[in-house]
Motif scaffolding. Structure first.
Motif, PDB file in Angstrom:
ATOM      1  N   LEU A 118      -8.757   8.077  -2.009  1.00  0.00           N
ATOM      2  CA  LEU A 118      -8.326   8.374  -3.375  1.00  0.00           C
ATOM      3  C   LEU A 118      -9.528   8.668  -4.266  1.00  0.00           C
ATOM      4  O   LEU A 118      -9.442   9.516  -5.167  1.00  0.00           O
ATOM      5  N   ASP A 119     -10.644   7.966  -4.040  1.00  0.00           N
ATOM      6  CA  ASP A 119     -11.860   8.270  -4.800  1.00  0.00           C
ATOM      7  C   ASP A 119     -12.291   9.714  -4.573  1.00  0.00           C
ATOM      8  O   ASP A 119     -12.640  10.436  -5.520  1.00  0.00           O
TER       9      ASP A 119
ATOM     10  N   ALA B  39      -6.760  -0.532   3.461  1.00  0.00           N
ATOM     11  CA  ALA B  39      -6.674  -0.376   2.009  1.00  0.00           C
ATOM     12  C   ALA B  39      -7.983   0.165   1.439  1.00  0.00           C
ATOM     13  O   ALA B  39      -7.979   1.037   0.555  1.00  0.00           O
ATOM     14  N   LEU B  40      -9.118  -0.342   1.932  1.00  0.00           N
ATOM     15  CA  LEU B  40     -10.411   0.162   1.463  1.00  0.00           C
ATOM     16  C   LEU B  40     -10.583   1.641   1.809  1.00  0.00           C
ATOM     17  O   LEU B  40     -11.083   2.431   0.996  1.00  0.00           O
TER      18      LEU B  40
ATOM     19  N   ILE C 200       0.838  -1.204   0.000  1.00  0.00           N
ATOM     20  CA  ILE C 200       0.000   0.000   0.000  1.00  0.00           C
ATOM     21  C   ILE C 200       0.869   1.250   0.000  1.00  0.00           C
ATOM     22  O   ILE C 200       0.637   2.206  -0.747  1.00  0.00           O
TER      23      ILE C 200
ATOM     24  N   VAL D  67      -5.959  -4.345  -2.358  1.00  0.00           N
ATOM     25  CA  VAL D  67      -6.724  -4.722  -1.167  1.00  0.00           C
ATOM     26  C   VAL D  67      -6.490  -6.211  -0.901  1.00  0.00           C
ATOM     27  O   VAL D  67      -6.868  -7.051  -1.718  1.00  0.00           O
TER      28      VAL D  67
ATOM     29  N   HIS E  29      -6.273   8.107 -10.527  1.00  0.00           N
ATOM     30  CA  HIS E  29      -7.126   6.984 -10.912  1.00  0.00           C
ATOM     31  C   HIS E  29      -6.590   5.655 -10.384  1.00  0.00           C
ATOM     32  O   HIS E  29      -7.329   4.662 -10.359  1.00  0.00           O
ATOM     33  N   ARG E  30      -5.340   5.631  -9.957  1.00  0.00           N
ATOM     34  CA  ARG E  30      -4.756   4.395  -9.443  1.00  0.00           C
ATOM     35  C   ARG E  30      -5.273   4.112  -8.042  1.00  0.00           C
ATOM     36  O   ARG E  30      -5.641   5.023  -7.298  1.00  0.00           O
ATOM     37  N   ARG E  31      -5.292   2.813  -7.692  1.00  0.00           N
ATOM     38  CA  ARG E  31      -5.780   2.397  -6.376  1.00  0.00           C
ATOM     39  C   ARG E  31      -4.788   1.423  -5.753  1.00  0.00           C
ATOM     40  O   ARG E  31      -4.042   0.734  -6.459  1.00  0.00           O
ATOM     41  N   VAL E  32      -4.797   1.368  -4.429  1.00  0.00           N
ATOM     42  CA  VAL E  32      -3.893   0.470  -3.712  1.00  0.00           C
ATOM     43  C   VAL E  32      -4.486  -0.933  -3.708  1.00  0.00           C
ATOM     44  O   VAL E  32      -5.710  -1.111  -3.765  1.00  0.00           O
TER      45      VAL E  32
ATOM     46  N   ASN F  57      -8.418   3.646  -0.553  1.00  0.00           N
ATOM     47  CA  ASN F  57      -9.037   3.758  -1.876  1.00  0.00           C
ATOM     48  C   ASN F  57     -10.215   4.720  -1.863  1.00  0.00           C
ATOM     49  O   ASN F  57     -10.437   5.457  -2.832  1.00  0.00           O
TER      50      ASN F  57
ATOM     51  N   GLU G 146       2.527   1.800  -3.379  1.00  0.00           N
ATOM     52  CA  GLU G 146       1.582   2.275  -4.394  1.00  0.00           C
ATOM     53  C   GLU G 146       1.223   3.740  -4.163  1.00  0.00           C
ATOM     54  O   GLU G 146       1.164   4.536  -5.111  1.00  0.00           O
TER      55      GLU G 146
END
Length: 472
Positions: free
Chosen positions: A245-246, A238-239, A209, A227, A222-225, A242, A212
């Protein structure tokens, strides 16, 4: 594609650690391993000392019990006058010696034949004494547990010494100590190794995580770690990352869209204003100047209002704290309506008395003003304002209704988006930039309230709900 230069994750030198902080492990993995090893080491030390103590106490008790039994038996024989000149070997006692009150050895076991009294002191009263000697009377290197029993006989006081060697106890202590000296370090090494391995596997998703997130820039939102499929705290982390990040990506998109829309909205009146000024400069007839200047002033006024709205939106987006204080919403709405006596259409108001809320009077007045502006822009004959208090939860409810064309259900959320016009041409004719409802909703959210477009018999109905002020 050219290689991108590495990003600097930190600016300036790292702070130096002083004192004991230099000895503290830097990683969670090292700290967890050190902590687990320290706890296990303390537990093993306590357990080892307890084991050695219990083992020594048990063996000492057994040896003492055997010597005590032999000493008591010989003392009874002395009282009965049945002492043998040479005491036979007995189970549980390595030696026995009987000494008179004057210090004469009356009898003893064979291994003490010819030996002087074991103890130079003479007891003066009957009784039993138990003691441990580091060096036995037989020249043995092992400790001796000696039981001394003094009893009254016809010839005076007689003392019986019965001793047993603690060689078995010492041997057991030595063997156990050697085993612990070898086993405890091995166990500690095993615990440290297992903790290091388990902690490393547990923290591997965290490192993934972190790596990333370190690679995500403002152009890579747009990238996500990843999960992990463990459904544990790391997966929830991680959720959450994300979801953050959203929100960042959505905020960035809104910001870019806002800049594009604001640029478009500012460009139109500036272009018109420039055109009017160029025409006024080119026209030599003074009679045409008032009309041209009037149009320029209208566009200047529109620019001024648009700039003020953009500045307010920037303040709202910056989440500046509200200057909150108790407010009489009834009086605030009444004053906002009284200032609009010259509006195009009359406003019919039905206001409940003493509706108290907490918030900024300036910003709540702006919410009411924006709702009234929107209603006046599209109403045909009348605008209605109704202020009540919800009986079920005490919320302050402000309803602004107009008898205009209304809002289709599918567009009731879209009207609160910035620079949104359901009828673009007509909105421009009425002077709207599509920011009034967006500002009103944002201000309502900042007051922990809601603003929605809801069903109406005719036209549009906007409902503002605000939490009440505490009365305690």
């Amino acid at each position: 594609m050219a290689d991108r230069p590495p990003r600097q994750l930190a600016t300036g030198p790292r702070p130096r650690r002083r004192g004991l902080a230099r000895l503290r492990p830097l990683t969670v993995r090292a700290r967890a391993t050190l902590g687990a090893s320290a706890v296990v080491a303390i537990a093993l030390a306590v357990a080892s000392l307890s084991l050695l103590g219990l083992l020594d106490a048990n063996l000492l008790h057994n040896a003492e019990a055997d010597a005590d039994a032999q000493a008591a038996a010989v003392a009874q024989a002395a009282v009965a006058g049945k002492l043998d000149p040479l005491l036979p070997p007995t189970h549980g006692a390595d030696f026995i010696q009987v000494v008179s009150e004057s210090g004469q050895v009356l009898t003893s076991s064979q291994n003490l034949t010819g030996h002087p009294p074991i103890s130079p002191t003479r007891p003066t009263v009957p009784g039993t004494i138990r003691s441990t000697w580091d060096v036995g009377p037989l020249g043995d290197d092992y400790r001796q547990r000696v039981v001394q029993v003094t009893t009254e006989t016809e010839g005076g006081l007689v003392t019986v010494y019965a001793g047993t060697s603690l060689r078995d106890a010492d041997a057991a202590d030595n063997t156990t100590s050697a085993a612990l000296l070898v086993g405890v370090p091995l166990l500690l090494v095993t615990v440290a190794g297992v903790t290091w391995w388990v902690t490393g596997r547990a923290l591997r998703p965290v490192e993934a995580i972190r790596a990333e997130v370190a690679e995500i820039s403002d152009r890579d939102l747009h990238r996500r770690v990843p999960v992990p499929a463990t459904h544990d705290e790391i997966a929830r982390l991680a959720l959450t990352m994300n979801a953050t990040l959203d929100r960042l990506e959505s905020s960035g998109q809104r910001q870019r869209q806002f800049i594009a829309d604001a640029s478009h909205e500012l460009r139109s009146p500036i272009t018109v204003l420039r055109t009017q000024l160029e025409v006024a400069l080119a026209v030599r007839d003074p009679a045409a100047w008032p009309e041209l200047i009037s149009g320029a002033l209208e566009d200047t006024d529109r620019l001024q209002h648009l700039a003020a709205d953009l500045l307010l939106l920037a303040r709202i987006d910056a989440a500046e704290p509200l200057p909150s204080q108790p407010l009489d919403l009834t009086e605030l709405v009444r004053e906002a309506i009284d200032k609009r006596r010259g509006d195009r259409l009359p406003i019919r108001a039905e206001l409940a008395g003493d509706v108290q809320v907490i918030g900024s009077g300036l910003w709540l007045t702006r919410v009411v003003t924006n709702l009234l502006d929107n209603a006046q822009r599209f109403a045909e004959r009348t605008v209605e304002v109704r202020l009540t208090r919800a009986p079920e939860d005490g919320l302050a409810v402000l309803e602004v209704t107009d008898d205009g064309p209304g809002i289709p259900p599918a567009d009731r959320e879209r009207v609160f988006e910035r620079f949104t016009r359901l009828d673009d041409a007509r909105s421009r004719d009425h002077g709207g930039a599509g920011l009034g409802l967006a500002i009103a909703r944002d201000l309502a959210y900042h007051h922990h309230g809601t603003l929605n477009a809801e069903d109406a018999e005719r036209g549009a109905r906007f409902v503002l709900r605000l939490p009440p002020a505490r009365t305690d």
